[in-house]
Write an enzyme that holds these catalytic residues in place. Sequence first.
Site, PDB file in Angstrom:
ATOM      1  N   TRP A 101      -3.800  -7.246   6.072  1.00 32.03           N
ATOM      2  CA  TRP A 101      -2.553  -7.510   5.334  1.00 32.03           C
ATOM      3  C   TRP A 101      -2.322  -9.009   5.219  1.00 32.03           C
ATOM      4  O   TRP A 101      -1.934  -9.507   4.163  1.00 32.03           O
ATOM      5  CB  TRP A 101      -1.366  -6.816   5.992  1.00 32.03           C
ATOM      6  CG  TRP A 101      -1.460  -5.326   5.988  1.00 32.03           C
ATOM      7  CD1 TRP A 101      -1.391  -4.497   7.077  1.00 32.03           C
ATOM      8  CD2 TRP A 101      -1.631  -4.455   4.855  1.00 32.03           C
ATOM      9  NE1 TRP A 101      -1.517  -3.188   6.674  1.00 32.03           N
ATOM     10  CE2 TRP A 101      -1.663  -3.128   5.320  1.00 32.03           C
ATOM     11  CE3 TRP A 101      -1.771  -4.684   3.482  1.00 32.03           C
ATOM     12  CZ2 TRP A 101      -1.823  -2.024   4.482  1.00 32.03           C
ATOM     13  CZ3 TRP A 101      -1.934  -3.590   2.639  1.00 32.03           C
ATOM     14  CH2 TRP A 101      -1.957  -2.289   3.137  1.00 32.03           C
ATOM     15  N   ASP A 171       5.734 -11.221   7.436  1.00 29.38           N
ATOM     16  CA  ASP A 171       5.631  -9.820   7.030  1.00 29.38           C
ATOM     17  C   ASP A 171       5.965  -8.996   8.274  1.00 29.38           C
ATOM     18  O   ASP A 171       5.214  -8.987   9.250  1.00 29.38           O
ATOM     19  CB  ASP A 171       4.200  -9.537   6.549  1.00 29.38           C
ATOM     20  CG  ASP A 171       3.967  -8.064   6.194  1.00 29.38           C
ATOM     21  OD1 ASP A 171       4.881  -7.231   6.401  1.00 29.38           O
ATOM     22  OD2 ASP A 171       2.853  -7.759   5.718  1.00 29.38           O
ATOM     23  N   LYS A 195       7.615   2.143   6.958  1.00 32.26           N
ATOM     24  CA  LYS A 195       7.136   2.211   8.338  1.00 32.26           C
ATOM     25  C   LYS A 195       8.313   2.529   9.264  1.00 32.26           C
ATOM     26  O   LYS A 195       8.386   3.597   9.839  1.00 32.26           O
ATOM     27  CB  LYS A 195       6.463   0.895   8.756  1.00 32.26           C
ATOM     28  CG  LYS A 195       5.437   0.335   7.759  1.00 32.26           C
ATOM     29  CD  LYS A 195       4.217   1.186   7.607  1.00 32.26           C
ATOM     30  CE  LYS A 195       3.283   0.843   6.457  1.00 32.26           C
ATOM     31  NZ  LYS A 195       2.839  -0.516   6.282  1.00 32.26           N
TER      32      LYS A 195
HETATM   33  C1  LIG Z   1       1.880  -1.102   5.252  1.00 38.05           C
HETATM   34  C2  LIG Z   1       1.846  -2.579   5.321  1.00 38.05           C
HETATM   35  C3  LIG Z   1       1.718  -3.372   4.170  1.00 38.05           C
HETATM   36  C4  LIG Z   1       1.534  -2.790   2.802  1.00 38.05           C
HETATM   37  O1  LIG Z   1       2.725  -2.262   2.335  1.00 38.05           O
HETATM   38  P1  LIG Z   1       2.910  -1.707   0.854  1.00 38.05           P
HETATM   39  O2  LIG Z   1       4.370  -1.409   0.846  1.00 38.05           O
HETATM   40  O3  LIG Z   1       2.047  -0.507   0.716  1.00 38.05           O
HETATM   41  O4  LIG Z   1       2.543  -2.786  -0.089  1.00 38.05           O
HETATM   42  C5  LIG Z   1       1.757  -4.743   4.325  1.00 38.05           C
HETATM   43  N1  LIG Z   1       1.913  -5.316   5.523  1.00 38.05           N
HETATM   44  C6  LIG Z   1       2.022  -4.585   6.648  1.00 38.05           C
HETATM   45  C7  LIG Z   1       2.183  -5.264   7.967  1.00 38.05           C
HETATM   46  C8  LIG Z   1       1.995  -3.195   6.576  1.00 38.05           C
HETATM   47  O5  LIG Z   1       2.100  -2.468   7.692  1.00 38.05           O
END
Ligand SMILES: *Cc1c(COP(=O)(O)O)cnc(C)c1O
Length: 369
Positions: A101, A171, A195
């Site tokens: 990511w 993030d 999540k």
């Molecule tokens: C799941 C996840 C993403 C991707 O998220 P999307 O909403 O599918 O774009 C990015 N960063 C982290 C840390 C994630 O767990």
Amino acid sequence: MGRVYNFSAGPAALPEQVLMKAKDELLDYRHTGISVMEMSHRSKEFASIIEGAEANLRKLLAIPSNYKVLFLQGGASLQFAMVPANLMKRGKAGYILTGVWAKKAYQEGKRFGEATVLASSEDQNYSYIPDPSLISVPEDLDYVYICENNTIYGTKYPCLPSCHDIPLVADMSSCLLSEPIDVTKYGLIFAGAQKNIGPAGVTVVIIREDLIPSDLPESIPTMLRYKTHADASSLYNTPNCYGIYMCGLVFEHLLELGGLDKMKELNEQKARLLYEALDASTLFVATARPDSRSLMNVPFVIDPKKVTDENKRKELEKKFLIEAENKGLIGLKGHRSVGGMRASIYNAMPLSGVEALVGEINRFTKENA
Ligand SMILES: *Cc1c(COP(=O)(O)O)cnc(C)c1O
């Protein structure tokens, strides 16, 4: 089959009380005679839903008034591009690579300017966080970018890198709301909801007001500008109305439970129980380095030191997943880049679910070691 324990990394389990409340209100939202799904995003009912959601999120995270809260679409992945599009004023940013990511974000950053890798744990399949105190941050960066909790590898920053006055961008898709944080340490926080927050399709962005640019190049599309969404209070165009409503129910629920101090206490209790079982097992091993362990995602495999034959390990992992699923423990298959198993134990996973998983780990160890 009734409700099961869902260990999926995302979309992930939601609190049952929240689902029940949504069910109660599904056809007739609070005597409006319609569903939230059928409601104008310009109606006064929806205004109170989105304003209430924002107010409760601000309360949960103690978000200072000089930060904007946005409910956007496009997932965390769109933020990989919006961050550099809006924040790379001088064309330079630093990225710490702790997984795919973070790497994807770095690759988007490179489209907009000079993206520098400040540190990386790619050498050990991202199983650890590079020591934040050893990372030197050049003073001419527009921002420093981190992925605070690495969903796939089960790692989390033990502390933040020190960035002088350079804005820290994080993030926090898989850890926001798992424990209290000091929002003032960040310039921008974002998280895909699916999540630990709500259903897929909502992205929460928390951004310090002075970082919202008003002088972007003409080439940056309207929808990709934080200013567009900040000026319109996330209602520039039709938002994910139902998703925001669900996130609002989750925020309310967390406040009722006692807020993020309480969530941290519960999450630490769950994680401790699971790591202790894995550390004690004569068959399994947790893959993340102990000093970098996540509270939310716990990847584990059959220990190659204990079972040296790779085919045998694969066979045992497959057997474990099938037997767990038969007992109502689902979503435990690990990400393909790490293999094995992964238990995501977000806020909505009750202690009883972790206890059931630990029971299964202990039983399987006893029978197969
Ligand atoms: C799941 C996840 C993403 C991707 O998220 P999307 O909403 O599918 O774009 C990015 N960063 C982290 C840390 C994630 O767990």
